[in-house]
Design a protein around this motif. Structure first.
Motif, PDB file in Angstrom:
ATOM      1  N   LEU A   1      28.496 -25.853  30.804  1.00 39.55           N
ATOM      2  CA  LEU A   1      28.232 -25.544  29.401  1.00 39.55           C
ATOM      3  C   LEU A   1      29.482 -25.786  28.551  1.00 39.55           C
ATOM      4  CD1 LEU A   1      26.367 -22.139  29.895  1.00 39.55           C
ATOM      5  CD2 LEU A   1      25.393 -24.453  29.912  1.00 39.55           C
ATOM      6  N   HIS A   2      29.277 -25.738  27.239  1.00 35.82           N
ATOM      7  CA  HIS A   2      30.398 -25.770  26.310  1.00 35.82           C
ATOM      8  C   HIS A   2      30.155 -24.742  25.212  1.00 35.82           C
ATOM      9  CE1 HIS A   2      28.174 -27.825  23.042  1.00 35.82           C
ATOM     10  NE2 HIS A   2      27.577 -28.493  24.012  1.00 35.82           N
ATOM     11  N   ASP A   3      31.243 -24.225  24.668  1.00 36.53           N
ATOM     12  CA  ASP A   3      31.187 -23.269  23.563  1.00 36.53           C
ATOM     13  C   ASP A   3      30.287 -22.079  23.880  1.00 36.53           C
ATOM     14  OD1 ASP A   3      32.853 -24.587  21.444  1.00 36.53           O
ATOM     15  OD2 ASP A   3      31.429 -26.196  21.851  1.00 36.53           O
ATOM     16  N   VAL A   4      30.697 -21.323  24.885  1.00 35.98           N
ATOM     17  CA  VAL A   4      29.987 -20.099  25.261  1.00 35.98           C
ATOM     18  C   VAL A   4      30.938 -18.916  25.079  1.00 35.98           C
ATOM     19  CG1 VAL A   4      28.292 -21.121  26.805  1.00 35.98           C
ATOM     20  CG2 VAL A   4      30.542 -20.528  27.695  1.00 35.98           C
ATOM     21  N   ALA A   5      30.383 -17.803  24.625  1.00 34.16           N
ATOM     22  CA  ALA A   5      31.225 -16.644  24.330  1.00 34.16           C
ATOM     23  C   ALA A   5      30.468 -15.351  24.585  1.00 34.16           C
ATOM     24  CB  ALA A   5      31.707 -16.686  22.880  1.00 34.16           C
ATOM     25  N   ILE A   6      31.237 -14.329  24.954  1.00 34.97           N
ATOM     26  CA  ILE A   6      30.738 -12.958  25.035  1.00 34.97           C
ATOM     27  C   ILE A   6      31.737 -12.116  24.248  1.00 34.97           C
ATOM     28  CG2 ILE A   6      30.099 -11.043  26.535  1.00 34.97           C
ATOM     29  CD1 ILE A   6      29.735 -13.086  28.803  1.00 34.97           C
ATOM     30  N   VAL A   7      31.277 -11.471  23.180  1.00 36.00           N
ATOM     31  CA  VAL A   7      32.171 -10.741  22.289  1.00 36.00           C
ATOM     32  C   VAL A   7      31.558  -9.387  21.945  1.00 36.00           C
ATOM     33  CG1 VAL A   7      33.048 -12.908  21.335  1.00 36.00           C
ATOM     34  CG2 VAL A   7      31.182 -11.716  20.172  1.00 36.00           C
ATOM     35  N   GLY A   8      32.334  -8.562  21.239  1.00 36.23           N
ATOM     36  CA  GLY A   8      31.813  -7.294  20.744  1.00 36.23           C
ATOM     37  C   GLY A   8      32.522  -6.104  21.341  1.00 36.23           C
ATOM     38  N   GLN A   9      32.193  -4.926  20.834  1.00 39.33           N
ATOM     39  CA  GLN A   9      32.830  -3.685  21.239  1.00 39.33           C
ATOM     40  C   GLN A   9      32.009  -2.909  22.271  1.00 39.33           C
ATOM     41  OE1 GLN A   9      35.892  -2.778  20.031  1.00 39.33           O
ATOM     42  NE2 GLN A   9      35.928  -4.727  18.927  1.00 39.33           N
TER      43      GLN A   9
ATOM     44  N   PRO B   1      27.237 -11.485  44.694  1.00 39.74           N
ATOM     45  CA  PRO B   1      27.539 -12.320  43.532  1.00 39.74           C
ATOM     46  C   PRO B   1      28.570 -11.672  42.616  1.00 39.74           C
ATOM     47  CG  PRO B   1      25.523 -11.101  43.138  1.00 39.74           C
ATOM     48  CD  PRO B   1      25.967 -10.733  44.535  1.00 39.74           C
ATOM     49  N   GLN B   2      29.108 -12.468  41.712  1.00 41.07           N
ATOM     50  CA  GLN B   2      30.037 -11.966  40.708  1.00 41.07           C
ATOM     51  C   GLN B   2      29.261 -11.351  39.539  1.00 41.07           C
ATOM     52  OE1 GLN B   2      29.851 -15.078  41.910  1.00 41.07           O
ATOM     53  NE2 GLN B   2      31.798 -15.562  42.903  1.00 41.07           N
ATOM     54  N   LEU B   3      29.945 -10.548  38.732  1.00 38.09           N
ATOM     55  CA  LEU B   3      29.318  -9.995  37.542  1.00 38.09           C
ATOM     56  C   LEU B   3      29.171 -11.073  36.464  1.00 38.09           C
ATOM     57  CD1 LEU B   3      28.207  -7.507  36.019  1.00 38.09           C
ATOM     58  CD2 LEU B   3      30.534  -7.069  35.239  1.00 38.09           C
ATOM     59  N   ILE B   4      30.257 -11.751  36.122  1.00 40.81           N
ATOM     60  CA  ILE B   4      30.238 -12.839  35.145  1.00 40.81           C
ATOM     61  C   ILE B   4      30.899 -14.048  35.785  1.00 40.81           C
ATOM     62  CG2 ILE B   4      31.021 -13.634  32.875  1.00 40.81           C
ATOM     63  CD1 ILE B   4      31.252 -10.682  32.050  1.00 40.81           C
ATOM     64  N   GLN B   5      30.179 -15.159  35.818  1.00 41.27           N
ATOM     65  CA  GLN B   5      30.778 -16.400  36.313  1.00 41.27           C
ATOM     66  C   GLN B   5      30.393 -17.561  35.407  1.00 41.27           C
ATOM     67  OE1 GLN B   5      29.340 -19.041  39.647  1.00 41.27           O
ATOM     68  NE2 GLN B   5      31.088 -18.129  40.710  1.00 41.27           N
ATOM     69  N   LEU B   6      31.401 -18.281  34.937  1.00 37.05           N
ATOM     70  CA  LEU B   6      31.187 -19.530  34.218  1.00 37.05           C
ATOM     71  C   LEU B   6      31.789 -20.645  35.058  1.00 37.05           C
ATOM     72  CD1 LEU B   6      31.938 -18.372  30.568  1.00 37.05           C
ATOM     73  CD2 LEU B   6      29.725 -18.639  31.695  1.00 37.05           C
ATOM     74  N   TYR B   7      30.988 -21.677  35.312  1.00 40.57           N
ATOM     75  CA  TYR B   7      31.308 -22.726  36.278  1.00 40.57           C
ATOM     76  C   TYR B   7      31.245 -24.068  35.546  1.00 40.57           C
ATOM     77  CZ  TYR B   7      30.673 -25.260  40.801  1.00 40.57           C
ATOM     78  OH  TYR B   7      30.775 -26.091  41.893  1.00 40.57           O
ATOM     79  N   ARG B   8      32.341 -24.781  35.581  1.00 38.27           N
ATOM     80  CA  ARG B   8      32.455 -26.081  34.914  1.00 38.27           C
ATOM     81  C   ARG B   8      32.092 -25.991  33.432  1.00 38.27           C
ATOM     82  NH1 ARG B   8      30.257 -30.505  39.427  1.00 38.27           N
ATOM     83  NH2 ARG B   8      31.892 -30.058  40.960  1.00 38.27           N
ATOM     84  N   CYS B   9      32.610 -24.984  32.802  1.00 41.67           N
ATOM     85  CA  CYS B   9      32.368 -24.788  31.370  1.00 41.67           C
ATOM     86  C   CYS B   9      33.640 -25.099  30.581  1.00 41.67           C
ATOM     87  CB  CYS B   9      31.915 -23.353  31.088  1.00 41.67           C
ATOM     88  SG  CYS B   9      30.309 -22.956  31.820  1.00 41.67           S
ATOM     89  N   GLU B  10      33.452 -25.509  29.335  1.00 42.20           N
ATOM     90  CA  GLU B  10      34.568 -25.876  28.475  1.00 42.20           C
ATOM     91  C   GLU B  10      34.444 -25.165  27.134  1.00 42.20           C
ATOM     92  OE1 GLU B  10      36.908 -29.918  26.970  1.00 42.20           O
ATOM     93  OE2 GLU B  10      35.156 -30.048  28.290  1.00 42.20           O
ATOM     94  N   ARG B  11      35.573 -24.655  26.650  1.00 40.76           N
ATOM     95  CA  ARG B  11      35.660 -23.857  25.428  1.00 40.76           C
ATOM     96  C   ARG B  11      34.877 -22.558  25.612  1.00 40.76           C
ATOM     97  NH1 ARG B  11      34.746 -28.941  23.505  1.00 40.76           N
ATOM     98  NH2 ARG B  11      32.670 -28.455  22.687  1.00 40.76           N
ATOM     99  N   VAL B  12      35.585 -21.600  26.184  1.00 41.81           N
ATOM    100  CA  VAL B  12      35.004 -20.312  26.578  1.00 41.81           C
ATOM    101  C   VAL B  12      35.808 -19.199  25.914  1.00 41.81           C
ATOM    102  CG1 VAL B  12      34.602 -18.733  28.509  1.00 41.81           C
ATOM    103  CG2 VAL B  12      34.190 -21.201  28.795  1.00 41.81           C
ATOM    104  N   THR B  13      35.101 -18.180  25.398  1.00 41.79           N
ATOM    105  CA  THR B  13      35.751 -16.992  24.861  1.00 41.79           C
ATOM    106  C   THR B  13      35.065 -15.739  25.389  1.00 41.79           C
ATOM    107  OG1 THR B  13      36.482 -18.062  22.812  1.00 41.79           O
ATOM    108  CG2 THR B  13      36.262 -15.667  22.769  1.00 41.79           C
ATOM    109  N   LEU B  14      35.859 -14.821  25.923  1.00 46.14           N
ATOM    110  CA  LEU B  14      35.407 -13.464  26.212  1.00 46.14           C
ATOM    111  C   LEU B  14      36.353 -12.528  25.482  1.00 46.14           C
ATOM    112  CD1 LEU B  14      33.944 -15.008  28.553  1.00 46.14           C
ATOM    113  CD2 LEU B  14      34.292 -12.989  29.957  1.00 46.14           C
ATOM    114  N   SER B  15      35.799 -11.658  24.631  1.00 42.02           N
ATOM    115  CA  SER B  15      36.653 -10.854  23.770  1.00 42.02           C
ATOM    116  C   SER B  15      36.122  -9.437  23.612  1.00 42.02           C
ATOM    117  CB  SER B  15      36.768 -11.532  22.398  1.00 42.02           C
ATOM    118  OG  SER B  15      37.497 -10.739  21.502  1.00 42.02           O
ATOM    119  N   SER B  16      36.987  -8.467  23.853  1.00 45.45           N
ATOM    120  CA  SER B  16      36.828  -7.062  23.433  1.00 45.45           C
ATOM    121  C   SER B  16      35.835  -6.236  24.238  1.00 45.45           C
ATOM    122  CB  SER B  16      36.434  -6.991  21.938  1.00 45.45           C
ATOM    123  OG  SER B  16      37.429  -7.601  21.143  1.00 45.45           O
TER     124      SER B  16
END
Length: 463
Positions: A142-150, A199-214
Motif C-alpha cells: 500500500l501507499h499513504d496509510v495512516a493510523i492517528v488519533g488520541q 500474528p502481530q497486532l499491526i503489520q504493514l508489509y511493503r508499504c510506502e509513506r506510512v504514519t502512525l501517530s498518538s
C-alpha cells in the motif's frame, strides 16, 4: 618519537571523532527531510455510516470491511472511529490512501477466536517469510496509510487467546526455520489452521509513506507494531503498554527511512527492535534496514533498543538520540548476532541517552545465546559511536563488545560515558580499535592524596 606518535594519535582521534559527529548530524537531517510519512486526507467519514456501533457489544468487523471497500473506490479518505468501544471480531485490512482516526475516548478492541483471523496472509515470523494468521490490522503493498488519533487500539480477548500459543509454538517455529534454511518456495510455507504461530497486532508489509501517530497500544498477540519492508515511515507520539508474551513495541524489519519519535514504552519485550530477515531469507530475499532515527523516546521493558538477532540482510545508519527511561530496562542498547546470521551492523550512533537501573547498559555481541558457534556466517560489526550515555546503576555490565576470532568488531568509540555504579565496567573481546575518552564507570576519581603517616605502609602484611 614516542611523544610525536602520541600527538599524531591524539590529532587523528580528534579528527575521526569530529568527522563522525558531522556524519551523524548530516544523516539525522537527511532522514528528517526525507521521511514525511503518509498524506493525511482531509475528507472524513464515520465508521458508523457502515453500520458499526460503539456500544461494546456489537461486532463491527463487517462494517470495517465495507468501509475499506468504500475507501478503495472513493479514497483517499479518513475513516473516523468516534467515542465508544468498538468490538472487531476479525482483522482490519487497510487500503491505499486510507487513514484510521481513532478519536479521544474511542477504543478499538479485537475479539473472536483464532479462526476469525483466517485466511492466512503473506507475512513474516521471526525473520522468515511465510503465510500465517492475519495481523489484527494489516496492509500489503500500500501507499499513504495512516493510523492517528488520541484513542486506543486494544488486542482484547483475541490477543489473550493467541498469547497462550507461545507454549505450543516450538514445532512450527522449527518448521519455519527449516523452510528458511532449505529455501522452500514461499507458496509452500503455509501456517494457519492447525498451527501455533501468533500474528502481530499491526503489520504493514511493503508499504510506502506510512504514519502512525498518538494512538495508545494495549495488549498484543505478538509484536505490537511491525514495519516489514516499508519505506518512508513516521511513528510519533505513540504509547505502548503491552505485557503479554513477546510483546515487542516496534519492530523495523528490512525497512528504509524511519522516524521513531516521542514514544513511551511499557512492554514485556524489546521496546524497539531493528531486524532484516533471518539466515537464508535475509541473504537472498529481503533488503537491509537503514536510515533510522530514534529520538525523544522513554524506554521501559526488556530492552531499550535492539539490533538483531534476525539481521542477516544488514542494518546500517541508525541514530539513537535524546532518549531517556520511564522505568526498569534489562539492557539499554543491545546489538546481537551470531555465526548463523551473517549480514552486518554498521554506522550506529548513540547520543545523549539516559537509563536508570539496568542489567547491562551497552552490549554488542557476535556470540548471541551461544548459537552457531560451529558455523561460518560471521557478521560484520563496525563504526559504532557512543557519546553521552549514562545510567544510575548497572547491576551487570556497563560496556561489552564481543567479537569473534574470525571477525573482530571494528572502529568503536565511547565518549562521555557516566555510570554511577556498576558491578562490572568494561569487557572488550576481539575488538579493534576502540577509542575511549571521558568515561566514568563508578564514581569519578578525585585527585590523589599525598603521602602521609596515615598510609602506614610498613605495617602492611607482605604478600
Amino acid at each position: 618519537m614516542q611523544r610525536l606518535l602520541l600527538t599524531l594519535w591524539m590529532l587523528l582521534s580528534v579528527w575521526v571523532s569530529s568527522m563522525y559527529a558531522i556524519d551523524r548530524i548530516a544523516l539525522r537531517d537527511s532522514i528528517l527531510k526525507a521521511v514525511n510519512g503518509a498524506q493525511i486526507p482531509q475528507r472524513k467519514i464515520s465508521i458508523s455510516q457502515f453500520g458499526a456501533k460503539g456500544d461494546s457489544a456489537t461486532n463491527c468487523y463487517r462494517a470495517f470491511v465495507k468501509a475499506m471497500r468504500y475507501a478503495q473506490k472513493n479514497g483517499p479518505v479518513r475513516i473516523v472511529i468516534p467515542e465508544g468501544v468498538w468490538l472487531v471480531g476479525g482483522p482490519i485490512h487497510l487500503v491505499s490512501g486510507v487513514t484510521l482516526e481513532i478519536s479521544k475516548n474511542a477504543k478499538l478492541m479485537f475479539t473472536g477466536q483464532p479462526k476469525n483471523y483466517l485466511p492466512a496472509v503473506s507475512t513474516s515470523w521471526e525473520g522468515t517469510l511465510l503465510w500465517n494468521y492475519s495481523p489484527f490490522i494489516y496492509g500489503y503493498g500500500l501507499h499513504d496509510v495512516a493510523i492517528v488519533g488520541q484513542g486506543v487500539i486494544d488486542g482484547g480477548t483475541a490477543a489473550e487467546t493467541f498469547s497462550e500459543w507461545s507454549k505450543c509454538q516450538g514445532k512450527d517455529q522449527n518448521s519455519s526455520r527449516e523452510w528458511n534454511h532449505r529455501g522452500e518456495p514461499l507458496e509452500q510455507r503455509r501456517m494457519g489452521a492447525g498451527h501455533f504461530l501468533r500474528p502481530q497486532l499491526i503489520q504493514l508489509y511493503r508499504c510506502e509513506r506510512v504514519t502512525l501517530s498518538s494512538v495508545y497500544i494495549n495488549r498484543s498477540p505478538f509484536w505490537c507494531i511491525h514495519m516489514l519492508q516499508c519505506k518512508n515511515v513516521r511513528l510519533r507520539g505513540l504509547r505502548c503498554k503491552a505485557r503479554l508474551t513477546n510483546n515487542d513495541g516496534i519492530d523495523i524489519e528490512s525497512s528504509q527511512g524511519v522516524l521513531i519519535e516521542d514514544i513511551r514504552f511499557d512492554n514485556g519485550d524489546d521496546n524497539v527492535a531493528i531486524k532484516s530477515g533471518r539466515d537464508n531469507d535475509g541473504w537472498t530475499m529481503v533488503g537491509p534496514s537503514r536510515d533510522i532515527l530514534i529520538r525523544l523516546c522513554r524506554f521501559k521493558g526488556l530492552h531499550g533498543v535492539v539490533i538483531g538477532s534476525e539481521m542477516s540482510g544488514g542494518v546500517e545508519n541508525v541514530i539513537i538520540e535524546n532518549c531517556t527511561y520511564a522505568g526498569y530496562v534489562k539492557r539499554g542498547i543491545f546489538v546481537k548476532t551470531n555465526p548463523d546470521r551473517g549480514g552486518y551492523v554498521r554506522n550506529l550512533w548513540v547520543n545523549n541517552v539516559r537509563f536508570g537501573e539496568v542489567l547491562d547498559l551497552f552490549y554488542v555481541t557476535s556470540m548471541y545465546a551461544g548459537q552457531g558457534i560451529g558455523n561460518n556466517h560471521f557478521s560484520t560489526i563496525e563504526n559504532i559511536h557512543v557519546d553521552s550515555l549514562s545510567a544510575r546503576n548497572v547491576t551487570g555490565n556497563a560496556l561489552v563488545l564481543q567479537g569473534t576470532p574470525q571477525r573482530h568488531i571494528r572502529n568503536v568509540s565511547f565518549s562521555h560515558i557516566d555510570v554511577k555504579q556498576a558491578a562490572r565496567g568494561v569487557s572488550f573481546e576481539f575488538t579493534e580499535p576502540v577509542l575511549v575518552s571521558d568515561c566514568f564507570i563508578g564514581l569519578k576519581v578525585k585527585a590523589p592524596s599525598v603521602a602521609s603517616e596515615s598510609d602506614r605502609i610498613f605495617e602492611k602484611n607482605d604478600q
